[in-house]
Design a protein around this motif. Structure first.
Motif, PDB file in Angstrom:
ATOM      1  N   LYS A 221      17.073   9.977  36.047  1.00 23.45           N
ATOM      2  CA  LYS A 221      17.827   8.859  36.623  1.00 23.45           C
ATOM      3  C   LYS A 221      18.143   7.760  35.613  1.00 23.45           C
ATOM      4  CE  LYS A 221      17.671  10.678  40.745  1.00 23.45           C
ATOM      5  NZ  LYS A 221      18.908  11.280  41.326  1.00 23.45           N
ATOM      6  N   SER A 222      17.220   7.478  34.731  1.00 20.66           N
ATOM      7  CA  SER A 222      17.446   6.397  33.764  1.00 20.66           C
ATOM      8  C   SER A 222      16.783   6.721  32.434  1.00 20.66           C
ATOM      9  CB  SER A 222      16.922   5.060  34.300  1.00 20.66           C
ATOM     10  OG  SER A 222      15.519   5.088  34.432  1.00 20.66           O
ATOM     11  N   VAL A 223      17.409   6.248  31.367  1.00 19.63           N
ATOM     12  CA  VAL A 223      16.868   6.446  30.030  1.00 19.63           C
ATOM     13  C   VAL A 223      17.022   5.150  29.255  1.00 19.63           C
ATOM     14  CG1 VAL A 223      17.201   7.569  27.792  1.00 19.63           C
ATOM     15  CG2 VAL A 223      17.275   8.925  29.886  1.00 19.63           C
ATOM     16  N   GLU A 224      15.924   4.689  28.671  1.00 23.95           N
ATOM     17  CA  GLU A 224      15.960   3.525  27.783  1.00 23.95           C
ATOM     18  C   GLU A 224      15.527   3.989  26.400  1.00 23.95           C
ATOM     19  OE1 GLU A 224      14.122  -0.983  27.294  1.00 23.95           O
ATOM     20  OE2 GLU A 224      13.981   0.056  29.215  1.00 23.95           O
ATOM     21  N   ILE A 225      16.475   4.072  25.486  1.00 27.42           N
ATOM     22  CA  ILE A 225      16.185   4.496  24.124  1.00 27.42           C
ATOM     23  C   ILE A 225      15.723   3.275  23.346  1.00 27.42           C
ATOM     24  CG2 ILE A 225      17.170   5.491  22.026  1.00 27.42           C
ATOM     25  CD1 ILE A 225      19.120   7.015  23.871  1.00 27.42           C
ATOM     26  N   PRO A 226      14.477   3.283  22.866  1.00 31.14           N
ATOM     27  CA  PRO A 226      13.912   2.063  22.252  1.00 31.14           C
ATOM     28  C   PRO A 226      14.550   1.703  20.912  1.00 31.14           C
ATOM     29  CG  PRO A 226      12.423   3.914  21.963  1.00 31.14           C
ATOM     30  CD  PRO A 226      13.518   4.399  22.868  1.00 31.14           C
ATOM     31  N   ASN A 227      14.273   0.487  20.464  1.00 32.91           N
ATOM     32  CA  ASN A 227      14.854  -0.032  19.226  1.00 32.91           C
ATOM     33  C   ASN A 227      14.375   0.708  17.976  1.00 32.91           C
ATOM     34  OD1 ASN A 227      16.290  -1.979  20.647  1.00 32.91           O
ATOM     35  ND2 ASN A 227      14.652  -3.487  20.486  1.00 32.91           N
ATOM     36  N   SER A 228      13.305   1.474  18.105  1.00 34.29           N
ATOM     37  CA  SER A 228      12.778   2.206  16.961  1.00 34.29           C
ATOM     38  C   SER A 228      13.625   3.439  16.609  1.00 34.29           C
ATOM     39  CB  SER A 228      11.345   2.665  17.247  1.00 34.29           C
ATOM     40  OG  SER A 228      11.302   3.434  18.448  1.00 34.29           O
ATOM     41  N   VAL A 229      14.362   3.959  17.576  1.00 35.19           N
ATOM     42  CA  VAL A 229      15.145   5.181  17.368  1.00 35.19           C
ATOM     43  C   VAL A 229      16.358   4.892  16.492  1.00 35.19           C
ATOM     44  CG1 VAL A 229      16.557   6.965  18.493  1.00 35.19           C
ATOM     45  CG2 VAL A 229      14.389   6.246  19.520  1.00 35.19           C
ATOM     46  N   THR A 230      16.543   5.707  15.451  1.00 35.85           N
ATOM     47  CA  THR A 230      17.683   5.524  14.547  1.00 35.85           C
ATOM     48  C   THR A 230      18.765   6.585  14.743  1.00 35.85           C
ATOM     49  OG1 THR A 230      16.569   6.799  12.809  1.00 35.85           O
ATOM     50  CG2 THR A 230      16.259   4.409  12.785  1.00 35.85           C
ATOM     51  N   SER A 231      18.395   7.720  15.321  1.00 37.64           N
ATOM     52  CA  SER A 231      19.406   8.762  15.529  1.00 37.64           C
ATOM     53  C   SER A 231      19.185   9.495  16.843  1.00 37.64           C
ATOM     54  CB  SER A 231      19.395   9.772  14.375  1.00 37.64           C
ATOM     55  OG  SER A 231      18.165  10.465  14.312  1.00 37.64           O
ATOM     56  N   ILE A 232      20.293   9.780  17.514  1.00 37.37           N
ATOM     57  CA  ILE A 232      20.275  10.565  18.751  1.00 37.37           C
ATOM     58  C   ILE A 232      20.944  11.895  18.428  1.00 37.37           C
ATOM     59  CG2 ILE A 232      21.009  10.691  21.162  1.00 37.37           C
ATOM     60  CD1 ILE A 232      21.194   7.613  21.108  1.00 37.37           C
ATOM     61  N   GLY A 233      20.214  12.972  18.511  1.00 36.92           N
ATOM     62  CA  GLY A 233      20.680  14.279  18.086  1.00 36.92           C
ATOM     63  C   GLY A 233      21.817  14.844  18.914  1.00 36.92           C
ATOM     64  N   ASP A 234      22.483  15.852  18.361  1.00 34.29           N
ATOM     65  CA  ASP A 234      23.565  16.540  19.063  1.00 34.29           C
ATOM     66  C   ASP A 234      23.055  17.077  20.402  1.00 34.29           C
ATOM     67  OD1 ASP A 234      25.004  16.058  16.778  1.00 34.29           O
ATOM     68  OD2 ASP A 234      25.020  18.140  16.094  1.00 34.29           O
ATOM     69  N   ALA A 235      23.845  16.857  21.447  1.00 30.74           N
ATOM     70  CA  ALA A 235      23.560  17.367  22.795  1.00 30.74           C
ATOM     71  C   ALA A 235      22.205  16.925  23.329  1.00 30.74           C
ATOM     72  CB  ALA A 235      23.669  18.899  22.813  1.00 30.74           C
TER      73      ALA A 235
ATOM     74  N   THR B 239      22.037   7.483  35.788  1.00 33.27           N
ATOM     75  CA  THR B 239      22.838   6.339  36.225  1.00 33.27           C
ATOM     76  C   THR B 239      22.657   5.119  35.331  1.00 33.27           C
ATOM     77  OG1 THR B 239      21.098   5.643  37.761  1.00 33.27           O
ATOM     78  CG2 THR B 239      22.825   7.078  38.643  1.00 33.27           C
ATOM     79  N   SER B 240      21.513   5.044  34.657  1.00 33.70           N
ATOM     80  CA  SER B 240      21.219   3.890  33.806  1.00 33.70           C
ATOM     81  C   SER B 240      20.900   4.369  32.397  1.00 33.70           C
ATOM     82  CB  SER B 240      20.032   3.108  34.381  1.00 33.70           C
ATOM     83  OG  SER B 240      19.655   2.045  33.528  1.00 33.70           O
ATOM     84  N   LEU B 241      21.631   3.822  31.413  1.00 36.55           N
ATOM     85  CA  LEU B 241      21.446   4.226  30.028  1.00 36.55           C
ATOM     86  C   LEU B 241      21.461   3.002  29.120  1.00 36.55           C
ATOM     87  CD1 LEU B 241      21.358   6.317  27.702  1.00 36.55           C
ATOM     88  CD2 LEU B 241      23.855   6.453  27.866  1.00 36.55           C
ATOM     89  N   THR B 242      20.399   2.846  28.329  1.00 36.60           N
ATOM     90  CA  THR B 242      20.312   1.764  27.366  1.00 36.60           C
ATOM     91  C   THR B 242      20.036   2.363  25.993  1.00 36.60           C
ATOM     92  OG1 THR B 242      19.393   0.251  29.026  1.00 36.60           O
ATOM     93  CG2 THR B 242      19.145  -0.376  26.712  1.00 36.60           C
ATOM     94  N   ILE B 243      20.863   1.999  25.021  1.00 40.24           N
ATOM     95  CA  ILE B 243      20.697   2.507  23.655  1.00 40.24           C
ATOM     96  C   ILE B 243      20.168   1.384  22.778  1.00 40.24           C
ATOM     97  CG2 ILE B 243      21.888   3.487  21.651  1.00 40.24           C
ATOM     98  CD1 ILE B 243      23.897   4.734  23.564  1.00 40.24           C
ATOM     99  N   GLY B 244      19.060   1.633  22.096  1.00 39.82           N
ATOM    100  CA  GLY B 244      18.406   0.621  21.264  1.00 39.82           C
ATOM    101  C   GLY B 244      19.244   0.186  20.083  1.00 39.82           C
ATOM    102  N   ASN B 245      18.907  -0.978  19.521  1.00 42.77           N
ATOM    103  CA  ASN B 245      19.742  -1.600  18.494  1.00 42.77           C
ATOM    104  C   ASN B 245      19.432  -1.168  17.065  1.00 42.77           C
ATOM    105  OD1 ASN B 245      17.402  -3.035  17.924  1.00 42.77           O
ATOM    106  ND2 ASN B 245      18.070  -4.878  19.026  1.00 42.77           N
ATOM    107  N   SER B 246      18.761   0.000  16.916  1.00 40.81           N
ATOM    108  CA  SER B 246      18.558   0.562  15.582  1.00 40.81           C
ATOM    109  C   SER B 246      19.283   1.888  15.406  1.00 40.81           C
ATOM    110  CB  SER B 246      17.059   0.767  15.295  1.00 40.81           C
ATOM    111  OG  SER B 246      16.391  -0.471  15.209  1.00 40.81           O
ATOM    112  N   VAL B 247      19.860   2.384  16.486  1.00 38.87           N
ATOM    113  CA  VAL B 247      20.580   3.662  16.424  1.00 38.87           C
ATOM    114  C   VAL B 247      21.819   3.511  15.551  1.00 38.87           C
ATOM    115  CG1 VAL B 247      21.894   5.370  17.751  1.00 38.87           C
ATOM    116  CG2 VAL B 247      19.752   4.469  18.661  1.00 38.87           C
ATOM    117  N   THR B 248      21.961   4.372  14.551  1.00 45.79           N
ATOM    118  CA  THR B 248      23.121   4.321  13.665  1.00 45.79           C
ATOM    119  C   THR B 248      24.139   5.418  13.965  1.00 45.79           C
ATOM    120  OG1 THR B 248      21.991   5.668  11.993  1.00 45.79           O
ATOM    121  CG2 THR B 248      21.788   3.270  11.799  1.00 45.79           C
TER     122      THR B 248
END
Length: 219
Positions: free
Chosen positions: A135-149, A158-167
């Motif tokens: 239902k919801s995912v909060e990707i923390p600020n420590s994450v720098t990359s979100i992999g393919d697929a 329904t709820s998605l937050t991407i942390g501010n370290s993802v490049t």
């Protein structure tokens, strides 16, 4: 679309493990020692998978090997570790885990909530592919990359937050997440992969920062 088929290869083969231990939520998990000097382990799948795993699960920070009474830090979740654990409903990942391997939780269709700690820096290929109950995912600020697929086919999200370290947001990273309605991409992101938000049919509001220099085909 070939990338979405990669997760089905070798799932039933399992991975060698060094010891088993009971986690805080009561399940017995398998661990592979990755660093004997620093006492690091990764969570791996047993030979035939975690077929009876269900309900809520907490991956611990530290586990003890009953064979030698040494305590090990759980620093990663291995490839295919919990693949197709359809009865798993809630997941809390330990605060020392730094990486989530490819297909680690793919096809966990019953998974409704996941807590990713600030220790995680990378989310691997197809890590949560097909978790349609999420239902919801909060990707923390420590994450720098979100992999393919990584979150492809999470149709219930329904709820998605991407942390501010993802490049970088990988190819098809959120493909088919049709229930997400709004999203703000943080200023750290430089590239958005092909089809990253393809078929996100419910998306009505999207903010893309000036930091983004590359947007892939069908993004």
């Amino acid at each position: 679309m070939l990338i979405l088929m990669m997760g089905v290869v070798g799932v039933t083969e399992g991975f060698a493990f060094d010891f088993e231990a009971v986690c805080p939520s009561g399940q017995t998990l398998c661990y592979k020692i990755t660093d004997n000097e620093n006492h690091y382990v990764t969570v791996v799948s047993p030979t035939f998978g975690y077929n009876n795993l269900n309900g809520e699960m907490t991956i611990p920070d530290v586990v003890t090997n009953v064979n030698d009474s040494i305590s090990y830090q759980v620093t990663s979740i291995g490839e295919y570790a919990f693949y197709d654990c359809t009865s798993l409903t809630s997941l809390t990942i330990g605060n020392l885990v730094e990486s989530i391997g490819y297909d680690a939780f793919a096809k966990c269709t019953g998974l409704k909530s996941v807590k990713i700690p600030n220790s995680v820096t990378s989310i691997g290929l197809c890590a949560f592919d097909g978790c349609k109950g999420l239902k919801s995912v909060e990707i923390p600020n420590s994450v720098t990359s979100i992999g393919d697929a990584a979150f492809t086919g999470c149709t219930g999200l329904t709820s998605l937050t991407i942390g501010n370290s993802v490049t970088s947001i990988g190819v098809h990273a959120f493909y088919g997440c049709k229930s997400v309605k709004s999203l703000t991409i943080p200023n750290s992101v430089k590239s958005i992969g092909d089809g990253a938000f393809g078929y996100c049919e419910g998306l009505t509001s999207l903010t893309i920062p000036y930091s983004v220099t590359s947007i892939g085909n069908s993004a």
